[in-house]
Scaffold this motif. Structure first.
Motif, PDB file in Angstrom:
ATOM      1  N   ALA A  20      19.081 -48.916 -30.651  1.00 35.44           N
ATOM      2  CA  ALA A  20      17.751 -48.791 -30.033  1.00 35.44           C
ATOM      3  C   ALA A  20      17.257 -49.399 -30.041  1.00 35.44           C
ATOM      4  O   ALA A  20      17.144 -50.027 -31.174  1.00 35.44           O
ATOM      5  CB  ALA A  20      17.470 -47.222 -29.515  1.00 35.44           C
ATOM      6  N   TRP A  21      15.712 -49.380 -29.353  1.00 35.22           N
ATOM      7  CA  TRP A  21      14.725 -50.119 -29.819  1.00 35.22           C
ATOM      8  C   TRP A  21      13.448 -49.228 -28.910  1.00 35.22           C
ATOM      9  O   TRP A  21      13.404 -48.125 -28.695  1.00 35.22           O
ATOM     10  CB  TRP A  21      14.734 -50.915 -29.725  1.00 35.22           C
ATOM     11  CG  TRP A  21      14.767 -51.843 -28.060  1.00 35.22           C
ATOM     12  CD1 TRP A  21      15.750 -51.426 -26.834  1.00 35.22           C
ATOM     13  CD2 TRP A  21      13.297 -51.662 -26.910  1.00 35.22           C
ATOM     14  NE1 TRP A  21      15.332 -52.200 -25.472  1.00 35.22           N
ATOM     15  CE2 TRP A  21      13.812 -52.147 -25.749  1.00 35.22           C
ATOM     16  CE3 TRP A  21      11.807 -51.812 -27.195  1.00 35.22           C
ATOM     17  CZ2 TRP A  21      13.548 -52.501 -24.247  1.00 35.22           C
ATOM     18  CZ3 TRP A  21      11.444 -52.126 -26.392  1.00 35.22           C
ATOM     19  CH2 TRP A  21      12.048 -52.798 -24.856  1.00 35.22           C
ATOM     20  N   VAL A  22      12.065 -49.542 -29.536  1.00 36.96           N
ATOM     21  CA  VAL A  22      11.066 -48.628 -28.885  1.00 36.96           C
ATOM     22  C   VAL A  22      10.055 -49.576 -29.451  1.00 36.96           C
ATOM     23  O   VAL A  22       9.359 -50.262 -30.251  1.00 36.96           O
ATOM     24  CB  VAL A  22      11.006 -47.109 -30.041  1.00 36.96           C
ATOM     25  CG1 VAL A  22       9.194 -46.289 -29.796  1.00 36.96           C
ATOM     26  CG2 VAL A  22      11.821 -46.742 -30.575  1.00 36.96           C
ATOM     27  N   ASP A  23       9.140 -49.319 -28.639  1.00 35.81           N
ATOM     28  CA  ASP A  23       7.953 -49.675 -28.545  1.00 35.81           C
ATOM     29  C   ASP A  23       6.934 -49.412 -28.436  1.00 35.81           C
ATOM     30  O   ASP A  23       6.395 -48.489 -27.679  1.00 35.81           O
ATOM     31  CB  ASP A  23       7.649 -50.874 -26.822  1.00 35.81           C
ATOM     32  CG  ASP A  23       7.102 -52.170 -26.703  1.00 35.81           C
ATOM     33  OD1 ASP A  23       5.722 -52.037 -26.942  1.00 35.81           O
ATOM     34  OD2 ASP A  23       7.135 -53.011 -25.850  1.00 35.81           O
ATOM     35  N   LEU A  24       5.870 -48.975 -29.414  1.00 36.37           N
ATOM     36  CA  LEU A  24       4.862 -48.721 -29.038  1.00 36.37           C
ATOM     37  C   LEU A  24       3.657 -48.885 -28.744  1.00 36.37           C
ATOM     38  O   LEU A  24       2.798 -47.172 -28.072  1.00 36.37           O
ATOM     39  CB  LEU A  24       4.239 -48.949 -30.730  1.00 36.37           C
ATOM     40  CG  LEU A  24       5.298 -48.420 -31.934  1.00 36.37           C
ATOM     41  CD1 LEU A  24       4.886 -48.721 -33.550  1.00 36.37           C
ATOM     42  CD2 LEU A  24       5.595 -47.143 -32.405  1.00 36.37           C
ATOM     43  N   ARG A  25       4.052 -49.710 -27.987  1.00 36.59           N
ATOM     44  CA  ARG A  25       2.854 -50.450 -27.205  1.00 36.59           C
ATOM     45  C   ARG A  25       3.194 -49.206 -25.730  1.00 36.59           C
ATOM     46  O   ARG A  25       2.309 -48.840 -25.211  1.00 36.59           O
ATOM     47  CB  ARG A  25       3.315 -51.653 -26.128  1.00 36.59           C
ATOM     48  CG  ARG A  25       1.419 -51.992 -25.537  1.00 36.59           C
ATOM     49  CD  ARG A  25       1.323 -53.565 -24.866  1.00 36.59           C
ATOM     50  NE  ARG A  25      -0.116 -53.182 -24.947  1.00 36.59           N
ATOM     51  CZ  ARG A  25      -1.135 -54.317 -25.219  1.00 36.59           C
ATOM     52  NH1 ARG A  25      -0.473 -55.171 -25.959  1.00 36.59           N
ATOM     53  NH2 ARG A  25      -2.280 -54.380 -24.577  1.00 36.59           N
TER      54      ARG A  25
ATOM     55  N   VAL B 277      -6.257 -51.849 -19.534  1.00 31.65           N
ATOM     56  CA  VAL B 277      -4.990 -52.207 -20.510  1.00 31.65           C
ATOM     57  C   VAL B 277      -5.309 -51.978 -22.310  1.00 31.65           C
ATOM     58  O   VAL B 277      -5.701 -50.769 -22.811  1.00 31.65           O
ATOM     59  CB  VAL B 277      -6.378 -53.378 -21.059  1.00 31.65           C
ATOM     60  CG1 VAL B 277      -6.070 -54.348 -21.983  1.00 31.65           C
ATOM     61  CG2 VAL B 277      -6.243 -54.805 -19.558  1.00 31.65           C
ATOM     62  N   ILE B 278      -4.085 -52.038 -22.196  1.00 33.09           N
ATOM     63  CA  ILE B 278      -4.217 -51.032 -24.118  1.00 33.09           C
ATOM     64  C   ILE B 278      -4.250 -52.024 -24.992  1.00 33.09           C
ATOM     65  O   ILE B 278      -4.226 -52.889 -24.827  1.00 33.09           O
ATOM     66  CB  ILE B 278      -2.657 -50.395 -24.431  1.00 33.09           C
ATOM     67  CG1 ILE B 278      -2.192 -49.620 -23.312  1.00 33.09           C
ATOM     68  CG2 ILE B 278      -2.458 -50.275 -25.369  1.00 33.09           C
ATOM     69  CD1 ILE B 278      -2.359 -48.095 -23.417  1.00 33.09           C
ATOM     70  N   PRO B 279      -5.120 -51.189 -25.842  1.00 38.01           N
ATOM     71  CA  PRO B 279      -5.167 -52.383 -26.948  1.00 38.01           C
ATOM     72  C   PRO B 279      -4.119 -52.759 -28.140  1.00 38.01           C
ATOM     73  O   PRO B 279      -3.024 -52.416 -27.840  1.00 38.01           O
ATOM     74  CB  PRO B 279      -6.270 -51.598 -27.940  1.00 38.01           C
ATOM     75  CG  PRO B 279      -7.142 -50.205 -27.396  1.00 38.01           C
ATOM     76  CD  PRO B 279      -5.722 -50.679 -26.172  1.00 38.01           C
ATOM     77  N   GLY B 280      -4.799 -54.609 -29.176  1.00 37.06           N
ATOM     78  CA  GLY B 280      -3.785 -54.745 -29.380  1.00 37.06           C
ATOM     79  C   GLY B 280      -2.756 -53.612 -30.677  1.00 37.06           C
ATOM     80  O   GLY B 280      -3.918 -52.834 -31.108  1.00 37.06           O
ATOM     81  N   LEU B 281      -2.692 -54.082 -31.095  1.00 34.35           N
ATOM     82  CA  LEU B 281      -2.068 -52.983 -32.730  1.00 34.35           C
ATOM     83  C   LEU B 281      -3.048 -53.100 -33.366  1.00 34.35           C
ATOM     84  O   LEU B 281      -3.366 -52.200 -33.975  1.00 34.35           O
ATOM     85  CB  LEU B 281      -0.991 -54.481 -33.450  1.00 34.35           C
ATOM     86  CG  LEU B 281      -0.218 -53.961 -34.800  1.00 34.35           C
ATOM     87  CD1 LEU B 281      -0.082 -52.446 -34.681  1.00 34.35           C
ATOM     88  CD2 LEU B 281       0.397 -54.484 -35.258  1.00 34.35           C
ATOM     89  N   VAL B 282      -4.232 -54.347 -33.856  1.00 35.13           N
ATOM     90  CA  VAL B 282      -5.479 -54.411 -34.539  1.00 35.13           C
ATOM     91  C   VAL B 282      -6.024 -52.939 -33.817  1.00 35.13           C
ATOM     92  O   VAL B 282      -6.654 -52.177 -35.119  1.00 35.13           O
ATOM     93  CB  VAL B 282      -5.637 -55.720 -35.331  1.00 35.13           C
ATOM     94  CG1 VAL B 282      -7.198 -55.227 -36.302  1.00 35.13           C
ATOM     95  CG2 VAL B 282      -4.758 -56.016 -36.539  1.00 35.13           C
TER      96      VAL B 282
END
Length: 178
Positions: free
Chosen positions: A81-86, A98-103
């Motif tokens: 499986a996979w999970v995308d945190l965004r 717009v969801i901010p970037g990882l940092v």
């Protein structure tokens, strides 16, 4: 120890007897020819103690899936499986915005920018990347997204952004009317 003395120790690379800080805090640096990379990755996965199927966790994973399928197709069967945190961040905010970037997300959740900035420039003038650093940042975000207080922080930030965009659009609209 005074702040000045602490800064000197860091600037000078430590004091006598103090080990030198590694350029990358996480992971092991390994130089490999691109042709040899897939077997090394497959061997690494197979060497893991737990032989259960793995879950791939990342942030904005479209590029990773393309890369895996084209460059490392033998590694794909190891993942169940996979999970995308965004996507999780989008679900938390119920946002189509717009969801901010990882940092930026990590900064919202209290991580300091000095801990998140890329490592030193390489000899070619670019920024070197370290998969270990990326893995730790991804883990930190996954952990932060489990905290309900961080859900509220993220919702608040998204609402502030929505209000700011609305105000900016009205201001631009009013100026164009004049």
């Amino acid at each position: 120890m005074s702040k000045h003395r602490q800064d000197d120790i860091i600037r000078l690379g430590g004091v006598k007897g103090m080990p030198v800080r590694r350029s990358h805090r996480f992971g092991q640096k390994l130089q490999v020819d691109p042709e040899d990379l897939e077997p090394i990755i497959v061997d690494f996965i197979q060497s893991c103690k737990n032989k259960a199927k793995l879950v791939l966790i990342g942030f904005e994973m479209a590029a990773e899936w393309t890369y895996l399928s084209e460059i490392f197709p033998k590694a794909i069967p190891f993942f169940s499986a996979w999970v995308d945190l965004r996507d999780i961040a989008k679900d938390i905010t119920s946002s189509v915005g717009v969801i901010p970037g990882l940092v930026s997300l990590l900064q919202i959740f209290g991580y300091h920018w000095k801990d998140l900035q890329p490592s030193k420039k390489d000899s070619g003038g670019g920024i070197t990347d370290n998969a270990g650093d990326d893995a730790i940042a991804t883990y930190a975000l996954a952990n932060a997204l489990l905290n309900s207080e961080n859900h509220e922080r993220l919702r608040f930030r998204q609402e502030c952004g929505r209000i700011a965009r609305t105000f900016t659009k009205k201001k631009v609209y009013m100026v164009s009317d004049i």
